[in-house]
Motif scaffolding. Sequence first.
Motif, PDB file in Angstrom:
ATOM      1  N   SER A 174       0.833  -1.214   0.000  1.00  0.00           N
ATOM      2  CA  SER A 174       0.000   0.000   0.000  1.00  0.00           C
ATOM      3  C   SER A 174       0.864   1.259   0.000  1.00  0.00           C
ATOM      4  O   SER A 174       0.470   2.299  -0.540  1.00  0.00           O
ATOM      5  N   MET A 175       2.053   1.196   0.611  1.00  0.00           N
ATOM      6  CA  MET A 175       2.973   2.339   0.571  1.00  0.00           C
ATOM      7  C   MET A 175       3.447   2.589  -0.849  1.00  0.00           C
ATOM      8  O   MET A 175       3.550   3.747  -1.297  1.00  0.00           O
ATOM      9  N   LEU A 176       3.744   1.512  -1.587  1.00  0.00           N
ATOM     10  CA  LEU A 176       4.138   1.653  -2.991  1.00  0.00           C
ATOM     11  C   LEU A 176       2.966   2.171  -3.823  1.00  0.00           C
ATOM     12  O   LEU A 176       3.155   3.001  -4.725  1.00  0.00           O
ATOM     13  N   GLU A 177       1.767   1.699  -3.531  1.00  0.00           N
ATOM     14  CA  GLU A 177       0.576   2.181  -4.235  1.00  0.00           C
ATOM     15  C   GLU A 177       0.453   3.700  -4.080  1.00  0.00           C
ATOM     16  O   GLU A 177       0.248   4.424  -5.061  1.00  0.00           O
ATOM     17  N   ARG A 178       0.599   4.180  -2.873  1.00  0.00           N
ATOM     18  CA  ARG A 178       0.520   5.620  -2.612  1.00  0.00           C
ATOM     19  C   ARG A 178       1.627   6.371  -3.344  1.00  0.00           C
ATOM     20  O   ARG A 178       1.406   7.443  -3.909  1.00  0.00           O
ATOM     21  N   MET A 179       2.845   5.791  -3.356  1.00  0.00           N
ATOM     22  CA  MET A 179       3.984   6.430  -4.017  1.00  0.00           C
ATOM     23  C   MET A 179       3.712   6.641  -5.500  1.00  0.00           C
ATOM     24  O   MET A 179       3.929   7.748  -6.034  1.00  0.00           O
ATOM     25  N   PRO A 233      14.326   8.729   1.894  1.00  0.00           N
ATOM     26  CA  PRO A 233      13.269   7.788   1.524  1.00  0.00           C
ATOM     27  C   PRO A 233      11.865   8.330   1.746  1.00  0.00           C
ATOM     28  O   PRO A 233      10.927   7.920   1.051  1.00  0.00           O
ATOM     29  N   ASP A 234      11.714   9.260   2.683  1.00  0.00           N
ATOM     30  CA  ASP A 234      10.387   9.841   2.911  1.00  0.00           C
ATOM     31  C   ASP A 234       9.902  10.567   1.662  1.00  0.00           C
ATOM     32  O   ASP A 234       8.732  10.455   1.276  1.00  0.00           O
ATOM     33  N   ALA A 235      10.807  11.326   1.024  1.00  0.00           N
ATOM     34  CA  ALA A 235      10.440  12.035  -0.205  1.00  0.00           C
ATOM     35  C   ALA A 235      10.162  11.052  -1.333  1.00  0.00           C
ATOM     36  O   ALA A 235       9.205  11.224  -2.100  1.00  0.00           O
ATOM     37  N   VAL A 236      10.989   9.998  -1.433  1.00  0.00           N
ATOM     38  CA  VAL A 236      10.789   8.988  -2.474  1.00  0.00           C
ATOM     39  C   VAL A 236       9.423   8.332  -2.313  1.00  0.00           C
ATOM     40  O   VAL A 236       8.651   8.203  -3.275  1.00  0.00           O
ATOM     41  N   LEU A 237       9.088   7.934  -1.087  1.00  0.00           N
ATOM     42  CA  LEU A 237       7.805   7.263  -0.838  1.00  0.00           C
ATOM     43  C   LEU A 237       6.636   8.225  -0.935  1.00  0.00           C
ATOM     44  O   LEU A 237       5.483   7.795  -0.952  1.00  0.00           O
ATOM     45  N   ASP A 238       6.939   9.520  -1.024  1.00  0.00           N
ATOM     46  CA  ASP A 238       5.890  10.519  -1.237  1.00  0.00           C
ATOM     47  C   ASP A 238       5.698  10.804  -2.722  1.00  0.00           C
ATOM     48  O   ASP A 238       4.979  11.728  -3.092  1.00  0.00           O
ATOM     49  N   ILE A 248       0.766   6.577  -7.111  1.00  0.00           N
ATOM     50  CA  ILE A 248      -0.390   7.457  -7.336  1.00  0.00           C
ATOM     51  C   ILE A 248       0.033   8.916  -7.214  1.00  0.00           C
ATOM     52  O   ILE A 248      -0.345   9.764  -8.033  1.00  0.00           O
ATOM     53  N   ARG A 249       0.825   9.214  -6.187  1.00  0.00           N
ATOM     54  CA  ARG A 249       1.286  10.602  -6.009  1.00  0.00           C
ATOM     55  C   ARG A 249       2.175  11.046  -7.170  1.00  0.00           C
ATOM     56  O   ARG A 249       2.090  12.190  -7.622  1.00  0.00           O
ATOM     57  N   TRP A 250       3.032  10.142  -7.634  1.00  0.00           N
ATOM     58  CA  TRP A 250       3.891  10.476  -8.782  1.00  0.00           C
ATOM     59  C   TRP A 250       3.038  10.774 -10.011  1.00  0.00           C
ATOM     60  O   TRP A 250       3.260  11.768 -10.717  1.00  0.00           O
ATOM     61  N   ALA A 251       2.059   9.916 -10.291  1.00  0.00           N
ATOM     62  CA  ALA A 251       1.213  10.088 -11.476  1.00  0.00           C
ATOM     63  C   ALA A 251       0.384  11.368 -11.374  1.00  0.00           C
ATOM     64  O   ALA A 251       0.218  12.093 -12.363  1.00  0.00           O
ATOM     65  N   GLU A 252      -0.141  11.654 -10.185  1.00  0.00           N
ATOM     66  CA  GLU A 252      -0.911  12.882  -9.992  1.00  0.00           C
ATOM     67  C   GLU A 252      -0.045  14.116 -10.231  1.00  0.00           C
ATOM     68  O   GLU A 252      -0.495  15.092 -10.852  1.00  0.00           O
ATOM     69  N   ASP A 253       1.185  14.069  -9.752  1.00  0.00           N
ATOM     70  CA  ASP A 253       2.103  15.194  -9.937  1.00  0.00           C
ATOM     71  C   ASP A 253       2.423  15.415 -11.413  1.00  0.00           C
ATOM     72  O   ASP A 253       2.687  16.540 -11.836  1.00  0.00           O
TER      73      ASP A 253
END
Length: 358
Positions: free
Chosen positions: A140-145, A339-344, A147-152
């Motif tokens: 789920s952490m990768l899913e969020r990562m 890693p916090d920024a990467v996972l964001d 999704i946020r990348w695609a939205e950006d």
Amino acid sequence: MAENNRKRLAELQADVDQAWQKLRLDTKNQQVNELEKTVAEPELWLDPDNARKQNELLSHLSNEVREWNILRTQVNDLEELLDLDESSLDEEISEQITILENQFAKLKQSLRFTGKYDHNDAILRITSGVGGTEAMDWASMLERMYIRWAEDKGMKITNLERSVGEEAGIKTAVYEISGNNAYGLLKGEHGVHRLVRLSPFNADNLRQTSFALVEILPILESDSDVKIDDKDLRIDVYHSGGHGGQSVNTTNSAVRITHLPTNTVVAIQNERSQLQNKEKAMEILRGKLIQMQQEQHAENIDKLRAGESAKWGQQIRNYILQPYKLVKDTRTKHESKDPDAVLDGKIDEFIDAYLEHT
């Protein structure tokens, strides 16, 4: 200054010509001309689905060649201006060359996307590995990562399938990512991702290693790219267990398709109708077979071998949160200490490193 301008322009012309050949822009310009004639024919609109596909292809190709055509024309115009041998124009020509050099620097980024399917939209499929709740939370952490990348990036994200864990996280999630060069950008994310951290689900707060499989599959523009024999398929229907309204849960709308020669399984249940789920499952199956073909360097899908594609083998990237913070790609050796920024969702540096590496 005139001689320096000639040298700079000659170098730029050579770079543009090289890129032109690599991108096969003569062929693509010809395709644009032929498609413009096709969509102008009234008979095309007797088949709305085909008309839509032809117009989408025309729009895509036109966008791809337009800026290159403009750049090449401007370079040729400057060459003619240099031939006038007017010293009073030297400074102006120098400024124009600088502008064109900057334009080329931006356009040559497209040279990273010369693969057959790089311009296509993509299927993102995330599956948790062994490890129960810990692995599902990592998925789920990768899913969020992503999704946020695609939205950006301003991409369209459509959920096709999502199976949640009993306590936390997800077992599987499937998304359609639509946007410019979606597959070309994401293809390097395909593989196993490994997380090391102090477990929030362990009473002793022990260090835990978790794995998740990320699959990036191209969405094919035409069924003709992959011909699948009906006899090679087993299609099962069953009650959907997902969201979507009462009818989804009380009818046999969910579809599971197995490609028997490779034992590749795709299941979809999010759509309301069995037909829609079958179409989506076939779309994903074709993408999986293309991905396997690329991994196995097979001439066609008939040459594919079951169980020989990269799945739960060596990880492509490590995300370490304890005892120190580091994200490192095992292929390119690129790393980040944030890693916090990467996972964001800040994964562009890893994507760029992979594209430059390959």
